[in-house]
Design a protein around this motif. Structure first.
Motif, PDB file in Angstrom:
ATOM      1  N   ARG A 259       3.359   9.170  -3.076  1.00  0.00           N
ATOM      2  CA  ARG A 259       3.757   9.116  -1.671  1.00  0.00           C
ATOM      3  C   ARG A 259       2.985   8.039  -0.907  1.00  0.00           C
ATOM      4  O   ARG A 259       3.460   7.511   0.090  1.00  0.00           O
ATOM      5  CB  ARG A 259       3.528  10.473  -1.022  1.00  0.00           C
ATOM      6  CG  ARG A 259       3.992  10.530   0.420  1.00  0.00           C
ATOM      7  CD  ARG A 259       3.823  11.903   1.023  1.00  0.00           C
ATOM      8  NE  ARG A 259       4.209  11.916   2.430  1.00  0.00           N
ATOM      9  CZ  ARG A 259       4.143  12.992   3.205  1.00  0.00           C
ATOM     10  NH1 ARG A 259       3.707  14.137   2.698  1.00  0.00           N
ATOM     11  NH2 ARG A 259       4.500  12.924   4.472  1.00  0.00           N
ATOM     12  N   SER A 260       1.796   7.716  -1.400  1.00  0.00           N
ATOM     13  CA  SER A 260       0.978   6.712  -0.721  1.00  0.00           C
ATOM     14  C   SER A 260       1.659   5.347  -0.660  1.00  0.00           C
ATOM     15  O   SER A 260       1.263   4.484   0.126  1.00  0.00           O
ATOM     16  CB  SER A 260      -0.377   6.574  -1.423  1.00  0.00           C
ATOM     17  OG  SER A 260      -0.196   6.204  -2.792  1.00  0.00           O
ATOM     18  N   THR A 262       4.361   4.619   0.604  1.00  0.00           N
ATOM     19  CA  THR A 262       5.066   4.440   1.881  1.00  0.00           C
ATOM     20  C   THR A 262       4.208   4.841   3.084  1.00  0.00           C
ATOM     21  O   THR A 262       4.726   4.939   4.197  1.00  0.00           O
ATOM     22  CB  THR A 262       6.358   5.272   1.891  1.00  0.00           C
ATOM     23  OG1 THR A 262       6.032   6.668   1.708  1.00  0.00           O
ATOM     24  CG2 THR A 262       7.298   4.836   0.771  1.00  0.00           C
ATOM     25  N   GLU A 263       2.909   5.058   2.874  1.00  0.00           N
ATOM     26  CA  GLU A 263       2.050   5.507   3.973  1.00  0.00           C
ATOM     27  C   GLU A 263       1.984   4.500   5.106  1.00  0.00           C
ATOM     28  O   GLU A 263       1.916   4.870   6.280  1.00  0.00           O
ATOM     29  CB  GLU A 263       0.641   5.799   3.442  1.00  0.00           C
ATOM     30  CG  GLU A 263       0.526   7.139   2.734  1.00  0.00           C
ATOM     31  CD  GLU A 263      -0.904   7.423   2.306  1.00  0.00           C
ATOM     32  OE1 GLU A 263      -1.765   6.531   2.486  1.00  0.00           O
ATOM     33  OE2 GLU A 263      -1.157   8.523   1.792  1.00  0.00           O
ATOM     34  N   GLN A 264       1.997   3.211   4.783  1.00  0.00           N
ATOM     35  CA  GLN A 264       1.900   2.197   5.834  1.00  0.00           C
ATOM     36  C   GLN A 264       3.079   2.278   6.785  1.00  0.00           C
ATOM     37  O   GLN A 264       2.917   2.127   8.005  1.00  0.00           O
ATOM     38  CB  GLN A 264       1.816   0.805   5.195  1.00  0.00           C
ATOM     39  CG  GLN A 264       1.589  -0.308   6.212  1.00  0.00           C
ATOM     40  CD  GLN A 264       1.287  -1.636   5.549  1.00  0.00           C
ATOM     41  OE1 GLN A 264       0.866  -1.674   4.400  1.00  0.00           O
ATOM     42  NE2 GLN A 264       1.506  -2.725   6.272  1.00  0.00           N
ATOM     43  N   LEU A 265       4.274   2.542   6.271  1.00  0.00           N
ATOM     44  CA  LEU A 265       5.434   2.712   7.138  1.00  0.00           C
ATOM     45  C   LEU A 265       5.327   3.993   7.958  1.00  0.00           C
ATOM     46  O   LEU A 265       5.694   4.021   9.138  1.00  0.00           O
ATOM     47  CB  LEU A 265       6.712   2.724   6.300  1.00  0.00           C
ATOM     48  CG  LEU A 265       7.191   1.370   5.769  1.00  0.00           C
ATOM     49  CD1 LEU A 265       8.285   1.571   4.726  1.00  0.00           C
ATOM     50  CD2 LEU A 265       7.694   0.500   6.902  1.00  0.00           C
ATOM     51  N   GLU A 266       4.830   5.043   7.345  1.00  0.00           N
ATOM     52  CA  GLU A 266       4.700   6.310   8.062  1.00  0.00           C
ATOM     53  C   GLU A 266       3.699   6.208   9.200  1.00  0.00           C
ATOM     54  O   GLU A 266       3.860   6.864  10.240  1.00  0.00           O
ATOM     55  CB  GLU A 266       4.304   7.407   7.075  1.00  0.00           C
ATOM     56  CG  GLU A 266       5.408   7.728   6.060  1.00  0.00           C
ATOM     57  CD  GLU A 266       4.939   8.676   4.975  1.00  0.00           C
ATOM     58  OE1 GLU A 266       3.740   9.031   4.979  1.00  0.00           O
ATOM     59  OE2 GLU A 266       5.772   9.050   4.114  1.00  0.00           O
ATOM     60  N   ARG A 267       2.665   5.374   9.014  1.00  0.00           N
ATOM     61  CA  ARG A 267       1.697   5.184  10.104  1.00  0.00           C
ATOM     62  C   ARG A 267       2.320   4.467  11.292  1.00  0.00           C
ATOM     63  O   ARG A 267       1.818   4.546  12.413  1.00  0.00           O
ATOM     64  CB  ARG A 267       0.479   4.404   9.596  1.00  0.00           C
ATOM     65  CG  ARG A 267      -0.465   5.229   8.729  1.00  0.00           C
ATOM     66  CD  ARG A 267      -1.819   4.542   8.618  1.00  0.00           C
ATOM     67  NE  ARG A 267      -1.726   3.283   7.890  1.00  0.00           N
ATOM     68  CZ  ARG A 267      -1.894   3.171   6.567  1.00  0.00           C
ATOM     69  NH1 ARG A 267      -2.172   4.245   5.843  1.00  0.00           N
ATOM     70  NH2 ARG A 267      -1.812   1.992   5.985  1.00  0.00           N
ATOM     71  N   LEU A 268       3.420   3.757  11.058  1.00  0.00           N
ATOM     72  CA  LEU A 268       4.144   3.107  12.154  1.00  0.00           C
ATOM     73  C   LEU A 268       5.125   4.057  12.841  1.00  0.00           C
ATOM     74  O   LEU A 268       5.845   3.651  13.759  1.00  0.00           O
ATOM     75  CB  LEU A 268       4.920   1.899  11.622  1.00  0.00           C
ATOM     76  CG  LEU A 268       4.093   0.728  11.090  1.00  0.00           C
ATOM     77  CD1 LEU A 268       5.006  -0.324  10.463  1.00  0.00           C
ATOM     78  CD2 LEU A 268       3.254   0.113  12.199  1.00  0.00           C
ATOM     79  N   GLY A 269       5.146   5.310  12.399  1.00  0.00           N
ATOM     80  CA  GLY A 269       6.077   6.277  12.977  1.00  0.00           C
ATOM     81  C   GLY A 269       7.455   6.223  12.360  1.00  0.00           C
ATOM     82  O   GLY A 269       8.420   6.689  12.969  1.00  0.00           O
ATOM     83  N   ILE A 270       7.573   5.685  11.159  1.00  0.00           N
ATOM     84  CA  ILE A 270       8.856   5.526  10.482  1.00  0.00           C
ATOM     85  C   ILE A 270       8.880   6.433   9.249  1.00  0.00           C
ATOM     86  O   ILE A 270       7.913   6.494   8.494  1.00  0.00           O
ATOM     87  CB  ILE A 270       9.072   4.058  10.056  1.00  0.00           C
ATOM     88  CG1 ILE A 270       9.081   3.150  11.295  1.00  0.00           C
ATOM     89  CG2 ILE A 270      10.354   3.892   9.258  1.00  0.00           C
ATOM     90  CD1 ILE A 270       8.935   1.699  10.974  1.00  0.00           C
ATOM     91  N   ARG A 271       9.985   7.128   9.083  1.00  0.00           N
ATOM     92  CA  ARG A 271      10.158   7.966   7.897  1.00  0.00           C
ATOM     93  C   ARG A 271      11.127   7.251   6.948  1.00  0.00           C
ATOM     94  O   ARG A 271      12.343   7.373   7.077  1.00  0.00           O
ATOM     95  CB  ARG A 271      10.692   9.344   8.290  1.00  0.00           C
ATOM     96  CG  ARG A 271       9.761  10.109   9.232  1.00  0.00           C
ATOM     97  CD  ARG A 271      10.292  11.486   9.523  1.00  0.00           C
ATOM     98  NE  ARG A 271      10.371  12.300   8.313  1.00  0.00           N
ATOM     99  CZ  ARG A 271      10.831  13.551   8.286  1.00  0.00           C
ATOM    100  NH1 ARG A 271      11.276  14.112   9.406  1.00  0.00           N
ATOM    101  NH2 ARG A 271      10.869  14.232   7.164  1.00  0.00           N
ATOM    102  N   PRO A 272      10.596   6.491   6.003  1.00  0.00           N
ATOM    103  CA  PRO A 272      11.467   5.679   5.152  1.00  0.00           C
ATOM    104  C   PRO A 272      12.160   6.490   4.068  1.00  0.00           C
ATOM    105  O   PRO A 272      11.698   7.571   3.672  1.00  0.00           O
ATOM    106  CB  PRO A 272      10.493   4.674   4.527  1.00  0.00           C
ATOM    107  CG  PRO A 272       9.200   5.425   4.457  1.00  0.00           C
ATOM    108  CD  PRO A 272       9.178   6.317   5.667  1.00  0.00           C
TER     109      PRO A 272
END
Length: 398
Positions: A259-260, A262-272
């Motif tokens: 899961r890590s 996509t963590e950078q996208l999740e930190r931007l508030g995005i659920r990829p």
């Protein structure tokens, strides 16, 4: 008594100057470049897409630690840089990364890289004549590359057979594509002209807009909001504003990736949405549109010619070839759309519509009682006017 002596300024040294931006990986370097920079990188056989990205960033020079053309295949990057007026130096050696710090002001003259009075590296200035000569030799070595391509295609089909044949593994997007046209945009050579050419098509057909990596920024720059953004990783993302406005963000990951990834996208508030595939981002976007039953796929900035096709990296070559076979019946190059589709309404169309409408209304009214009364009232007037006209004509005859 001493007199002040006016000193003459030192003559400007020849060459091209600018702050050096350094990274071995070109993808990581592109996001840090500004107008006037000197890009120092390690990129064997640079392709045209990468060269165009450097040109768009506004670099004045490119210094490559290795050769720009290895001779394995005719890559188009050096030719594009030289055509755009960018100074190109290759074979500078791996030591350039140790002897030069990021941000240092450098000067390049005749293939020699200086930092102040210090000679940093000596390379080879790549001219148009040199590019033509090396590209000719590279074309003669294509047979070996084609053998490698056959092997890579077999391996890619083995790995991705469920995706290519049955569409398995494609994420389900919130954006509905079934029965709708889809425009897939890649930020590549000529994308501006192609987007302008399909503007009437986009305005009237309202297709689903898919941006691939920085193709999403290209769509936003052209005044469009991408519905779906497909990114090849998290190292060089499109702008956060564009990503947040998109309805779906699809990120390509390796099979079984944690899961890590996509963590950078999740930190931007995005659920990829994760798309586990070894296909390139461009091909993944095409497969996504095909699996979601798009009625038509329009490719902007795609690789259409044989030279551009061969310019791809070896892994991406098999991906592109097999993907085009899969989506071929539904894929149209954006450069062909203006010739096939013209949604403009011309004045003669409006005049024709008005005349046809007036005739239809007149025919409908004439069969009603009111219409019959109008016809009866007008008949004597028309008859009298016609008789008077005939008498006047006869009176003028000898």
């Amino acid at each position: 008594m001493k007199f002040a002596v006016r000193s003459r300024p030192a003559p400007a040294l020849p060459g091209v100057r600018g702050p050096a931006r350094i990274h071995r990986r070109t993808a990581s370097l592109l996001g840090r470049l500004h107008v006037g920079d000197v890009a120092v990188l390690d990129h064997l056989d640079m392709d045209r897409d990468t060269a165009q990205a450097l040109i768009d960033a506004g670099v004045v020079a490119v210094v490559n630690s290795g050769p720009m053309v290895s001779g394995r295949f005719p890559n188009l990057g050096p030719e594009r840089l030289v055509e755009a007026g960018v100074l190109v130096v290759d074979n500078a050696g791996p030591g350039v990364f140790e002897r030069l710090k990021d941000g240092t002001d450098v000067r390049i003259d005749a293939g020699v890289l200086h930092a102040g009075d210090t000679l940093v590296a000596t390379g080879r200035e790549v001219t148009a004549e040199l590019v033509r000569s090396e590209m000719g030799r590279a074309r003669s070595g294509l047979s070996a590359q084609l053998e490698s391509f056959t092997h890579n295609s077999t391996e890619f089909l083995r790995r991705e057979q469920d995706l290519l044949l049955h569409g398995q593994g494609v994420p389900r997007t919130a954006t509905d594509m079934a029965g709708r046209p889809v425009v897939v945009t890649v930020r590549s050579h000529g994308w501006q002209d192609e987007l302008r050419g399909i503007k009437p098509f986009v305005r009237e057909q309202r297709p689903v807009l898919v941006g691939v990596d920085h193709g999403a920024d290209a769509l936003a720059k052209a005044g469009h909001r991408p519905d779906v953004v497909v990114v090849s990783g998290v190292d060089d993302l499109p702008s956060a504003a564009v990503l947040r406005k998109a309805r779906d963000v699809v990120v390509l990951v390796e099979r079984g990736a944690p899961r890590s990834a996509t963590e950078q996208l999740e930190r931007l508030g995005i659920r990829p949405l994760r798309f586990e595939t070894t296909a390139t981002a461009e091909d993944a976007a095409l497969l996504l549109a095909s699996a979601r039953e798009a009625s038509l796929i329009v490719g902007v900035g795609m690789h259409a010619t044989l030279d551009e096709f061969l310019d791809r990296r070896r892994a991406g070559l098999a991906s592109t070839f097999l993907t085009r076979l899969k989506v071929g019946p539904d894929l149209v190059d954006a450069s062909a759309v203006p010739q096939l589709y013209d949604g403009a309404v011309r004045p003669r169309h409006l005049v024709g519509a008005l005349i046809a409408g007036a005739l239809a209304v007149g025919a409908a009214v004439s069969v009603t009682p009111v219409g019959q009364q109008w016809v009866d009232d007008l008949s004597p007037v028309v008859t009298s006017s016609t008789t008077d006209l005939i008498d006047n004509v006869r009176g003028t005859l000898p």
